[in-house]
Design a protein around this motif. Structure first.
Motif, PDB file in Angstrom:
ATOM      1  N   SER A 395       3.258   5.438   2.531  1.00  0.00           N
ATOM      2  CA  SER A 395       3.501   5.584   3.966  1.00  0.00           C
ATOM      3  C   SER A 395       2.270   5.174   4.768  1.00  0.00           C
ATOM      4  CB  SER A 395       3.878   7.032   4.291  1.00  0.00           C
ATOM      5  OG  SER A 395       5.069   7.409   3.641  1.00  0.00           O
ATOM      6  N   TYR A 396       1.095   5.492   4.236  1.00  0.00           N
ATOM      7  CA  TYR A 396      -0.151   5.138   4.924  1.00  0.00           C
ATOM      8  C   TYR A 396      -0.312   3.628   5.001  1.00  0.00           C
ATOM      9  CZ  TYR A 396      -5.072   5.803   6.285  1.00  0.00           C
ATOM     10  OH  TYR A 396      -6.271   5.815   6.958  1.00  0.00           O
ATOM     11  N   ASN A 397       0.128   2.916   3.955  1.00  0.00           N
ATOM     12  CA  ASN A 397       0.080   1.455   3.976  1.00  0.00           C
ATOM     13  C   ASN A 397       0.986   0.906   5.076  1.00  0.00           C
ATOM     14  OD1 ASN A 397      -1.718   1.322   1.875  1.00  0.00           O
ATOM     15  ND2 ASN A 397      -0.163   1.050   0.313  1.00  0.00           N
ATOM     16  N   ILE A 398       2.180   1.493   5.218  1.00  0.00           N
ATOM     17  CA  ILE A 398       3.110   1.065   6.263  1.00  0.00           C
ATOM     18  C   ILE A 398       2.503   1.345   7.638  1.00  0.00           C
ATOM     19  CG2 ILE A 398       5.367   1.502   7.289  1.00  0.00           C
ATOM     20  CD1 ILE A 398       6.386   2.150   4.465  1.00  0.00           C
ATOM     21  N   TYR A 399       1.951   2.521   7.781  1.00  0.00           N
ATOM     22  CA  TYR A 399       1.315   2.924   9.049  1.00  0.00           C
ATOM     23  C   TYR A 399       0.227   1.921   9.431  1.00  0.00           C
ATOM     24  CZ  TYR A 399      -1.456   5.915  12.206  1.00  0.00           C
ATOM     25  OH  TYR A 399      -2.161   6.436  13.266  1.00  0.00           O
ATOM     26  N   ASN A 400      -0.642   1.558   8.493  1.00  0.00           N
ATOM     27  CA  ASN A 400      -1.723   0.615   8.771  1.00  0.00           C
ATOM     28  C   ASN A 400      -1.193  -0.797   8.985  1.00  0.00           C
ATOM     29  OD1 ASN A 400      -3.863   2.470   8.674  1.00  0.00           O
ATOM     30  ND2 ASN A 400      -3.919   2.365   6.432  1.00  0.00           N
ATOM     31  N   ALA A 401      -0.090  -1.166   8.297  1.00  0.00           N
ATOM     32  CA  ALA A 401       0.478  -2.497   8.481  1.00  0.00           C
ATOM     33  C   ALA A 401       0.987  -2.679   9.903  1.00  0.00           C
ATOM     34  CB  ALA A 401       1.611  -2.714   7.477  1.00  0.00           C
ATOM     35  N   VAL A 402       1.630  -1.651  10.433  1.00  0.00           N
ATOM     36  CA  VAL A 402       2.112  -1.719  11.817  1.00  0.00           C
ATOM     37  C   VAL A 402       0.936  -1.890  12.771  1.00  0.00           C
ATOM     38  CG1 VAL A 402       3.325  -0.475  13.645  1.00  0.00           C
ATOM     39  CG2 VAL A 402       4.162  -0.363  11.292  1.00  0.00           C
ATOM     40  N   TYR A 403      -0.109  -1.109  12.551  1.00  0.00           N
ATOM     41  CA  TYR A 403      -1.278  -1.207  13.422  1.00  0.00           C
ATOM     42  C   TYR A 403      -1.964  -2.566  13.281  1.00  0.00           C
ATOM     43  CZ  TYR A 403      -1.892   3.264  15.784  1.00  0.00           C
ATOM     44  OH  TYR A 403      -1.766   4.328  16.653  1.00  0.00           O
ATOM     45  N   ALA A 404      -1.970  -3.118  12.069  1.00  0.00           N
ATOM     46  CA  ALA A 404      -2.581  -4.437  11.870  1.00  0.00           C
ATOM     47  C   ALA A 404      -1.849  -5.487  12.699  1.00  0.00           C
ATOM     48  CB  ALA A 404      -2.552  -4.797  10.388  1.00  0.00           C
ATOM     49  N   VAL A 405      -0.524  -5.445  12.717  1.00  0.00           N
ATOM     50  CA  VAL A 405       0.253  -6.384  13.519  1.00  0.00           C
ATOM     51  C   VAL A 405      -0.052  -6.186  15.000  1.00  0.00           C
ATOM     52  CG1 VAL A 405       2.583  -7.069  14.192  1.00  0.00           C
ATOM     53  CG2 VAL A 405       2.071  -6.580  11.793  1.00  0.00           C
ATOM     54  N   ALA A 406      -0.128  -4.934  15.441  1.00  0.00           N
ATOM     55  CA  ALA A 406      -0.412  -4.654  16.846  1.00  0.00           C
ATOM     56  C   ALA A 406      -1.786  -5.176  17.249  1.00  0.00           C
ATOM     57  CB  ALA A 406      -0.304  -3.156  17.100  1.00  0.00           C
ATOM     58  N   HIS A 407      -2.790  -4.949  16.427  1.00  0.00           N
ATOM     59  CA  HIS A 407      -4.131  -5.440  16.750  1.00  0.00           C
ATOM     60  C   HIS A 407      -4.178  -6.956  16.710  1.00  0.00           C
ATOM     61  CE1 HIS A 407      -6.686  -1.838  17.150  1.00  0.00           C
ATOM     62  NE2 HIS A 407      -5.824  -1.254  16.309  1.00  0.00           N
ATOM     63  N   ALA A 408      -3.423  -7.575  15.806  1.00  0.00           N
ATOM     64  CA  ALA A 408      -3.371  -9.038  15.769  1.00  0.00           C
ATOM     65  C   ALA A 408      -2.708  -9.578  17.034  1.00  0.00           C
ATOM     66  CB  ALA A 408      -2.629  -9.498  14.522  1.00  0.00           C
ATOM     67  N   LEU A 409      -1.660  -8.914  17.491  1.00  0.00           N
ATOM     68  CA  LEU A 409      -1.014  -9.311  18.745  1.00  0.00           C
ATOM     69  C   LEU A 409      -1.983  -9.188  19.916  1.00  0.00           C
ATOM     70  CD1 LEU A 409       2.522  -7.703  18.399  1.00  0.00           C
ATOM     71  CD2 LEU A 409       2.025 -10.147  18.645  1.00  0.00           C
ATOM     72  N   HIS A 410      -2.741  -8.107  19.894  1.00  0.00           N
ATOM     73  CA  HIS A 410      -3.716  -7.907  20.966  1.00  0.00           C
ATOM     74  C   HIS A 410      -4.763  -9.022  20.940  1.00  0.00           C
ATOM     75  CE1 HIS A 410      -6.167  -5.664  23.828  1.00  0.00           C
ATOM     76  NE2 HIS A 410      -7.212  -5.913  23.048  1.00  0.00           N
ATOM     77  N   ALA A 411      -5.259  -9.365  19.756  1.00  0.00           N
ATOM     78  CA  ALA A 411      -6.249 -10.439  19.644  1.00  0.00           C
ATOM     79  C   ALA A 411      -5.647 -11.774  20.053  1.00  0.00           C
ATOM     80  CB  ALA A 411      -6.780 -10.507  18.207  1.00  0.00           C
ATOM     81  N   MET A 412      -4.399 -11.980  19.720  1.00  0.00           N
ATOM     82  CA  MET A 412      -3.722 -13.226  20.052  1.00  0.00           C
ATOM     83  C   MET A 412      -3.533 -13.355  21.564  1.00  0.00           C
ATOM     84  SD  MET A 412      -0.126 -14.515  18.460  1.00  0.00           S
ATOM     85  CE  MET A 412       0.629 -16.072  18.926  1.00  0.00           C
ATOM     86  N   SER A 413      -3.278 -12.238  22.230  1.00  0.00           N
ATOM     87  CA  SER A 413      -3.025 -12.266  23.671  1.00  0.00           C
ATOM     88  C   SER A 413      -4.264 -12.588  24.487  1.00  0.00           C
ATOM     89  CB  SER A 413      -2.445 -10.929  24.128  1.00  0.00           C
ATOM     90  OG  SER A 413      -3.430  -9.917  24.043  1.00  0.00           O
ATOM     91  N   ILE A 414      -5.428 -12.246  23.960  1.00  0.00           N
ATOM     92  CA  ILE A 414      -6.657 -12.468  24.726  1.00  0.00           C
ATOM     93  C   ILE A 414      -7.442 -13.668  24.212  1.00  0.00           C
ATOM     94  CG2 ILE A 414      -6.845 -10.020  25.308  1.00  0.00           C
ATOM     95  CD1 ILE A 414      -8.957  -9.742  23.169  1.00  0.00           C
TER      96      ILE A 414
END
Length: 856
Positions: A395-414
């Motif tokens: 579950s922790y891997n899934i939790y971190n995977a979601v956050y990794a996508v979110a942070h990548a989206l944030h980096a992509m947006s800026i």
């Protein structure tokens, strides 16, 4: 594979299929479709592993185990994976800094651990709901940005087979780090005789082919490698039971106390059949406790029908898991879940019914029977194999995977690229570029999650995370607890990667809380070495004692080794003891007794010399060449004194003088004896009428014989001192427990030349004296000389083997004894008869008596 795959999808908003879309209705009315939808501006896809479909029409040839398989078997613990994804999305949506003015949604489908349903779920994610056209991107109206799933390697493979057509990048951590961590753990506890239990599939075979050579290189042997079947078809169930019974009995009978288990996440649910399978085969063997080592993918899971099964076999398990933590608020979030909470969750009702063994009114799934579900049941009351309130590593891997996508989206947006930005619902700006390029931003991303852990991905998209080692503690009431007892740091040097707290581990009850061993043969204790048994694994060996002169100071040494020159093995041959130095000293009994003997003989010789000097004018002294007699006595006195040079600390001077002084002085003594013998023979021959021997009789001949014979020995000794002189030496080899301080002769050739020359003189003297022993002379010494030479030769002939067979200071003692014995033989045999006449029978020491004896 360890962990979960994060699969990134190439999709552009509002993409249109060409040629025209053909709608395909693929819903199967006979199988419940588990799904969970939550709308948002951007959609995350999820492939869950929630249920297994197995037919219940199984014909058992023998009495069945506690409960038969159900038609639809939920894996209750895996529901937490869905909650972890939902919780991560909730936190991200509540964080205005991460994805401002953009909400994340998700669509989760069940893979049913089945290739067909995994492909079905994947196609549903990439196409319009309930429609799909293979090889096309079809009428997409939702911003699907990534797919998170693939709990097990086979599921990941089926997902990747489809998504790969869309050039979707995939990420997964390497398993090599885990295998090296397991190897370090085995070596730490010295478990070198282990078993392996896997399923029959490609990944299990790949696992075996990887770890067997890796572990073997470090001295690990394998007692057995067993593969268990998964019941994919009804007709295979009975065969699986029979094979499982054999596997269980083989594991139980094996001397290996450690078993390494590798399998899918739910594999342990099948492994739990093993204790019951042996009963099906009517085996009477009492199960032994084992130390089970679980790889990171294996989770403690149970099917509903295993609710009351004994879990003692799993007590004391050491499990490798990817590092995990419990994000704040997750427990409260889980506690708030009820069957009536957020709509769209198509998983929770089946989970709730099977986990709590109850049914909702008007909803019966499979053969579930029980009380009516109220919806007020507490998740925290479920046993550990069914559900855990703390976040598991998966579950922790899934939790971190979601956050990794979110942070990548944030980096992509800026990111500053030369593209016109695209607005998503008036919120966050995304540049007009394919969303699959999000993968570029995932590489090398690093962030701190809410649990306080730093999450990093490298350039290959691999998670830079270590492993936790947890100890499973199962109480009698079936309560389950994980205790972290160690870990593997993936960034540390290999020798320092493993940390383990031995004292915190709770072992299986069978071992009575004593750290178990797992070896084919008990360790060879120090003083012994291993000898591999022919035809068996190299971990199976006999223990043989170390040979003389060698030791082994550690357990299980392959060979014994010799001590340093300054040390010697103890009686048990397990340590080296410092040798003590020794030499023939005046203080020890042997040296003192030899020195006293030498001094005594010196006084005796001096006394004899005094007697002869005092009675020098008597006929018996005159008749036997008075000068030669004095020379012989003086040389014998010096011979006795030379023996003292061999006693005491051997320094450079004494080493140079020992053998040379002894050789020259003895040669003088033997030469004197030879001269006396020749003089007797010539004197008799000269008495014959007309003999020409008269001119040879006299002191000149005797002196010439002594000088010439002694000179030859002196030349030999001088050459010896010039070419290879004796020197002080520490002999560390001759005597095992001693360092013998001695005089090294330089070269034994000259030493034996000196002895050989003395032997030659003695042999000549003996021969001449033997031939002259019957000459008619009242004071003929030939008889006495013959006997003295016989004693002399006997002593020195005995000296050679005695000297060669002796070691250390006893070699010196043998030579001293030979010097004293041979000198005393000469002194006694030649001079004792004369001293007897001079002192006790003086009436025989007259000229008249000489003449009277000659006339007769």
């Amino acid at each position: 594979m360890v962990g979960l795959l994060v699969l990134l999808l190439i999709l552009l908003p509002n993409a249109i299929c060409k040629p025209p879309v053909v709608k395909c209705h693929i819903h199967d009315p006979h199988t419940p479709l588990h799904q969970y939808h939550q709308e948002g501006d951007l959609i995350l896809g999820g492939i869950a592993s929630h249920s297994i479909i197995v037919s219940s029409s199984i014909a058992f040839s023998e009495n069945p185990p506690p409960t038969l398989l159900e038609e639809l078997n939920v894996v209750p613990k895996n529901y937490q994976h869905i909650l972890a994804l939902q919780f991560a999305v909730k936190e991200i949506n509540e964080n205005p800094q991460l994805l401002p003015n953009v909400t994340l949604g998700f669509r989760i489908y069940d893979s049913y651990f089945n290739a067909k349903w995994t492909s079905h779920a994947t196609m549903l994610l990439i196409c319009t709901l309930e429609t799909f056209v293979p090889n096309y991107i079809c009428d997409i109206k939702k911003n699907l940005i990534a797919v998170i799933g693939g709990l097990d390697s086979q599921t990941s493979l089926h997902v990747a087979t489809i998504l790969d057509k869309y050039k979707i990048p995939q990420m997964a951590p390497k398993e090599t780090r885990q295998y090296k961590g397991i190897l370090s753990l085995l070596l730490h506890f010295r478990w070198i005789w282990i078993g392996i239990l896997t399923f029959y599939d490609e990944n299990a075979e790949r696992f075996v082919q990887t770890v067997v050579p890796l572990f073997s290189q470090s001295g690990i042997c394998f007692a057995f490698i067993e593969r268990s079947h998964k019941p994919t078809y009804v007709t295979e169930i009975n065969d699986m039971f029979k094979l499982g019974a054999k596997i269980h009995d083989k594991i139980n009978d094996s001397k290996a106390n450690v078993v390494l288990a590798y399998g899918e996440s739910y594999g342990l649910a099948f492994f739990r059949w093993l204790p019951y399978l042996s009963e099906l085969e009517q085996s009477s063997n009492k199960p032994k406790g084992k130390v089970w080592i679980m790889t990171a993918q294996v989770e403690l899971t149970s099917f509903v029908y295993q609710r009351t099964w004994d879990t003692e076999i799993l007590h004391g398990v050491l499990s490798f898991t990817t590092h995990s933590n419990d994000p704040p608020g997750f427990r409260q979030f889980v506690q708030s879940k009820t069957p009536s909470s957020p709509k769209g969750d198509g998983f929770i009702l089946d989970f709730w019914q099977q986990a709590f063994d109850c049914v909702f009114p008007n909803r019966v799934v499979g053969s579930v029977r029980g009380d009516i579900c109220t919806g007020q049941e507490k998740l925290e009351n479920l046993p550990g194999p069914f559900f855990e309130m703390t976040m598991t590593s998966h579950s922790y891997n899934i939790y971190n995977a979601v956050y990794a996508v979110a942070h990548a989206l944030h980096a992509m947006s800026i990111s500053r690229v030369k593209h016109r930005p695209v607005m998503i619902n008036g919120g966050m700006k995304l540049h007009k570029q394919p969303l699959w390029q999000l993968h570029h931003f995932l590489r090398s991303i690093s962030f701190n999650n809410s649990a306080g852990d730093k999450i990093s991905l490298d350039q290959n998209g691999e998670i830079q995370a270590g492993f936790d080692i947890t100890n499973w503690i199962i109480s009698s009431n079936q309560s389950f607890q994980r205790v972290k007892v160690g870990g593997v740091d993936s960034l540390a040097p290999p020798q320092q990667a493993l940390t383990i707290n031995d004292g915190a581990i709770k072992w299986h009850h069978w071992f009575n809380q004593t750290q178990p061993d797992s070896v084919c043969t008990e360790s060879c204790r120090p003083g012994f070495c291993r000898k591999v048994k022919e035809g068996e694994a190299f971990c199976c060996y006999d223990c043989i004692p170390c040979p003389e002169g060698k030791i082994s100071d550690q357990e299980d040494m392959n060979d014994c080794y010799e001590c340093e020159d300054e040390k010697y093995p103890n009686i048990h041959k397990n340590i080296c003891i410092a040798k003590h130095t020794t030499f023939l000293s005046f203080e020890e009994p042997l040296g003192l007794s030899l020195a006293c003997s030498a001094i005594s003989f010196v006084f005796i010789t001096a006394l004899v010399l005094e007697i002869f000097v005092k009675h020098r004018d008597t006929p018996i002294v005159k008749a036997n060449n008075r000068d030669l007699t004095y020379s012989l006595l003086i040389s014998l006195l010096l011979c006795f004194l030379s023996a003292l040079l061999f006693i005491g600390y051997p320094d450079k001077v004494t080493c140079l003088l020992r053998q040379t002084a002894f050789g020259i002085i003895f040669s003088v003594a033997v030469s004197c004896v030879l001269a006396k013998t020749i003089t007797v023979v010539l004197a008799f021959m000269a008495t014959k009428p007309g003999s020409r021997m008269r001119k040879w009789v006299g002191k000149g001949l005797a002196n010439s014989i002594v000088l010439s014979c002694s000179l030859i020995q002196a030349v030999i000794c001088i050459v010896w001192l010039v070419i290879s002189p004796p020197f002080p030496n520490a002999d560390m080899k001759s005597v095992a427990e001693e360092i013998v301080l001695e005089c090294n002769e330089g070269t034994v050739t000259f030493f034996y030349c000196v002895l050989g020359y003395m032997g030659f003189l003695a042999l000549v003297s003996f021969t001449v004296a033997f031939l002259a022993r019957k000459l008619p002379d009242s004071f003929n010494e030939a008889k006495f000389i013959t006997f003295s030479m016989l004693v002399f030769c006997s002593v020195w002939l005995s000296f050679v083997p005695a000297y060669l067979s002796s070691k250390g200071k006893y070699m010196v003692a043998v030579e001293i004894f030979s010097i004293l014995a041979s000198s005393a033989g000469l002194l006694g045999c030649i001079f004792s008869p004369k001293c007897y006449i001079i002192l006790l029978r003086s009436e025989l020491n007259t000229r008249e008596h000489l003449i009277r004896r000659n006339s007769t």
